[in-house]
Design a protein around this motif. Structure first.
Motif, PDB file in Angstrom:
ATOM      1  N   GLY A 364     -32.106 -22.921   0.811  1.00 23.95           N
ATOM      2  CA  GLY A 364     -31.499 -21.939   1.695  1.00 23.95           C
ATOM      3  C   GLY A 364     -31.622 -20.539   1.111  1.00 23.95           C
ATOM      4  N   HIS A 365     -31.876 -19.600   2.002  1.00 22.34           N
ATOM      5  CA  HIS A 365     -31.973 -18.198   1.571  1.00 22.34           C
ATOM      6  C   HIS A 365     -30.788 -17.443   2.134  1.00 22.34           C
ATOM      7  N   SER A 366     -30.111 -16.719   1.295  1.00 22.60           N
ATOM      8  CA  SER A 366     -28.967 -15.919   1.727  1.00 22.60           C
ATOM      9  C   SER A 366     -29.222 -14.458   1.390  1.00 22.60           C
ATOM     10  N   PRO A 367     -28.828 -13.555   2.268  1.00 22.06           N
ATOM     11  CA  PRO A 367     -29.053 -12.130   2.000  1.00 22.06           C
ATOM     12  C   PRO A 367     -28.047 -11.522   1.033  1.00 22.06           C
ATOM     13  N   THR A 368     -27.225 -12.338   0.377  1.00 23.81           N
ATOM     14  CA  THR A 368     -26.246 -11.767  -0.554  1.00 23.81           C
ATOM     15  C   THR A 368     -26.916 -11.005  -1.689  1.00 23.81           C
ATOM     16  N   ILE A 369     -28.131 -11.430  -2.082  1.00 21.98           N
ATOM     17  CA  ILE A 369     -28.837 -10.713  -3.146  1.00 21.98           C
ATOM     18  C   ILE A 369     -29.186  -9.300  -2.679  1.00 21.98           C
ATOM     19  N   TYR A 370     -29.479  -9.143  -1.373  1.00 18.79           N
ATOM     20  CA  TYR A 370     -29.735  -7.811  -0.836  1.00 18.79           C
ATOM     21  C   TYR A 370     -28.484  -6.936  -0.965  1.00 18.79           C
ATOM     22  N   ILE A 371     -27.320  -7.515  -0.682  1.00 17.72           N
ATOM     23  CA  ILE A 371     -26.080  -6.745  -0.737  1.00 17.72           C
ATOM     24  C   ILE A 371     -25.788  -6.313  -2.173  1.00 17.72           C
ATOM     25  N   VAL A 372     -25.999  -7.224  -3.123  1.00 12.43           N
ATOM     26  CA  VAL A 372     -25.759  -6.879  -4.532  1.00 12.43           C
ATOM     27  C   VAL A 372     -26.673  -5.740  -4.964  1.00 12.43           C
TER      28      VAL A 372
END
Length: 562
Positions: A364-372
């Protein structure tokens, strides 16, 4: 079918029935997008030079003008939540749209009246035909901002909410793609506004902004066309902000008294009717899924405060820098385009990255890394702004005319401030679409509108927190940290303080980011599985399966089967 969104007065119009289904949907999408772009055009047109107008025309100090700008943006962010509730429960959607269109046009028409150069209308130098004192100017100015923000809120809530784009059946990849390109289009529109409107207001006709009320009138005509064609979006009404707040308040009231008597998985379960509360299980379960996002929303408050430095602290830095470039005088707000260019470039690149990441079904890919990463870019931007302020004050001062006012500014070219704008542009490209995706996807379908409202509430809180920081910094340091004359103060200390807070905020979000990593989890199915009807259906399926096994088993004797 129950649960589907409907249009008001469906089937009773004549214009709507003339178009085929697919053509009507395309027509609706184009109209909604045009209204959205017109509304954003007027909004950015008001914001882009508000600080210059407040300081040069109304005589405000720099920190006061920055606070007015941030409070207007915050109010325009919060009003869609309030007016969306009024449209559903008190006023009615069609009536509210008409009221808000009038308020929007009234506010945008009053702003040119406030800025009109009455001192230039005279018979001779001693007999001015009409004057508007400062006090009356400020009253009209604030009234215009209030009516414009109410109009903006009604338009965003009723005519062009995100739910009007029919996103219910989209997967995470399609949703993120939509939010990326939607954000890209809005920022392209804002880039046009910052270049054109700021130049018109500041250089060509600096006291007249009649283009803004003209666009407001155009938006009104498109909206009237949508009303006649029955194309105003009507959401589901089975959930509301009041219900969500009611569940939380009810659970808090009973948690201390009844927690010892009930064994519950969550403190919100105490608001259920079977635990002595006043809310159904479906309402409580929907609120539980929403409260999972509260930490995400909370960490966006300080991030939004950093973003609000573009129309406040960064604007003042640019205003006090050398705006001449190769014989051409740059509008102050045109520097905002530098923060938009990285977003316009990054979105196509991010689309390619997302297509590759979402193509893998195993992980699964989550955009949380983008937010960080976006939060880190915001912290670095404010940090760079502090060093740029130190660098700016080392240049000798020169005279520069802005809106007929001669100011002493640094001779440093304004393009030396470009890195801080670029970093905030990169942050916006990464954070905003990702937050939209998480807020929209990680709640059940019936709670998605409420989730977006809560995101707006926290974003608005970030704008007002920025104004509070400016006021506190100015009052607490006697004007040193946020001075009126930048060369006499220590604005860099304010930026360093904000950067340190944002760095802590980034580490805090990084520590909880794992909670939002599983985008393949079907929140709607999980939510439905907690309802009594769904549980009963599961039990019935289990009994049928058990009976089928008994009937087909060759091992058990007929007596054992009975």
């Amino acid at each position: 079918m129950a649960g589907k969104q409907t249009r008001p007065f469906a089937g009773r119009g004549t214009h709507a029935g003339k178009l085929p289904g697919a053509e009507k949907k395309l027509h609706e999408a184009v109209c909604v997008l045009l209204v959205e772009l017109c509304e954003r055009f007027t909004f950015f047109g008001i914001v882009c030079n508000m600080i210059l107008f407040c300081t040069a025309k109304l005589g405000y100090r720099g920190y006061q003008a920055a606070m007015v700008n941030m409070c207007f943006v915050g109010t325009s962010t919060l009003t869609p939540v309030l007016l969306g509730w009024l449209a559903e429960h008190l006023v009615g959607r069609v009536r509210l749209v008409c009221i808000c269109m009038f308020l929007h046009f009234l506010g945008t028409a009053l702003l040119p009246v406030v800025s009109f150069p009455f001192e230039d209308v005279y018979i001779d130098r001693r007999h001015i035909l009409l004057t508007l004192p400062k006090r009356e100017q400020k009253i009209v100015f604030y009234f215009a901002l209030l009516t414009a923000s109410l109009g903006i809120g009604g338009i965003r809530a009723v005519v062009c909410p995100l739910s009007a784009y029919s996103l219910e059946d989209c997967a995470p990849k399609e949703l993120l793609s939509f939010f990326n390109w939607f954000h890209w289009l809005v920022n392209l529109n804002s880039a046009v506004v910052f270049v054109s409107i700021s130049y018109i207001q500041q250089s060509v006709a600096r006291n007249l902004g009649f283009l803004i009320p003209f666009v407001s009138g155009l938006m009104a005509m498109i909206t009237i066309h949508m009303l006649r064609g029955e194309m105003i979006y009507k959401p589901k009404t089975d959930s509301s902000l009041l219900t969500t707040f009611g569940v939380i308040v009810s659970a808090l009231r009973t948690s201390s008294a009844r927690r010892r008597y009930f064994s519950t998985a969550s403190w919100l379960d105490l608001a259920k009717e079977n635990h002595g509360g006043h809310y159904s299980e479906s309402q409580v379960e929907g609120t539980k899924s929403l409260t999972r996002l509260f930490p995400l929303f909370t960490f966006q408050i300080l991030y939004r405060t950093c973003i609000m430095q573009i129309p406040s602290g960064y604007y003042l830095q640019t205003m006090n820098s050398n705006l001449h470039f190769s014989g051409f005088f740059l509008p102050v707000a045109a520097m905002n385009v530098i923060s938009i260019v990285p977003l316009l470039i990054l979105v196509p690149i991010l689309e390619c990255i997302n297509s590759w990441l979402f193509s893998s079904k195993d992980t699964g890919h989550s955009p949380t890394i983008y937010i960080v990463v976006g939060h880190l870019c915001a912290a670095l931007s404010v940090l760079v702004a502090g060093f740029s302020e130190i660098h700016r004050k080392r240049f000798p001062q020169v005279e520069q005319t802005l809106s007929k006012e001669v100011l002493l500014v640094s001779s440093m070219p304004c393009f030396h401030l470009a890195p801080q704008y670029i970093l905030l542009g990169v942050a916006e490209a990464l954070v905003t679409p990702s937050c939209f995706l998480l807020s929209f996807w990680l709640v059940p379908e019936r709670m998605r509108g409420i989730s977006m409202h809560f995101l707006a509430l926290f974003n608005g809180a970030g704008c007002f927190m920025g104004a509070l920081f400016v006021q506190t910094a100015h009052a607490g340091t006697q004007g040193s940290w946020f001075p009126h004359l930048l060369h006499e103060g220590k604005l860099e200390r304010f930026f360093f303080f904000l950067a340190s807070l944002m760095m802590v905020n980034t580490l805090g979000f990084w520590s909880i980011a794992h909670r939002y990593n599983n985008l393949h989890e079907d929140c709607t199915n999980e939510f439905r599985g907690n309802l009594p009807g769904e549980k009963l259906l599961k039990h019935e399926k289990t009994i049928k399966h058990y009976n089928a096994v008994l009937e087909s088993s060759p091992i058990l004797s007929p007596v054992e089967k009975t």
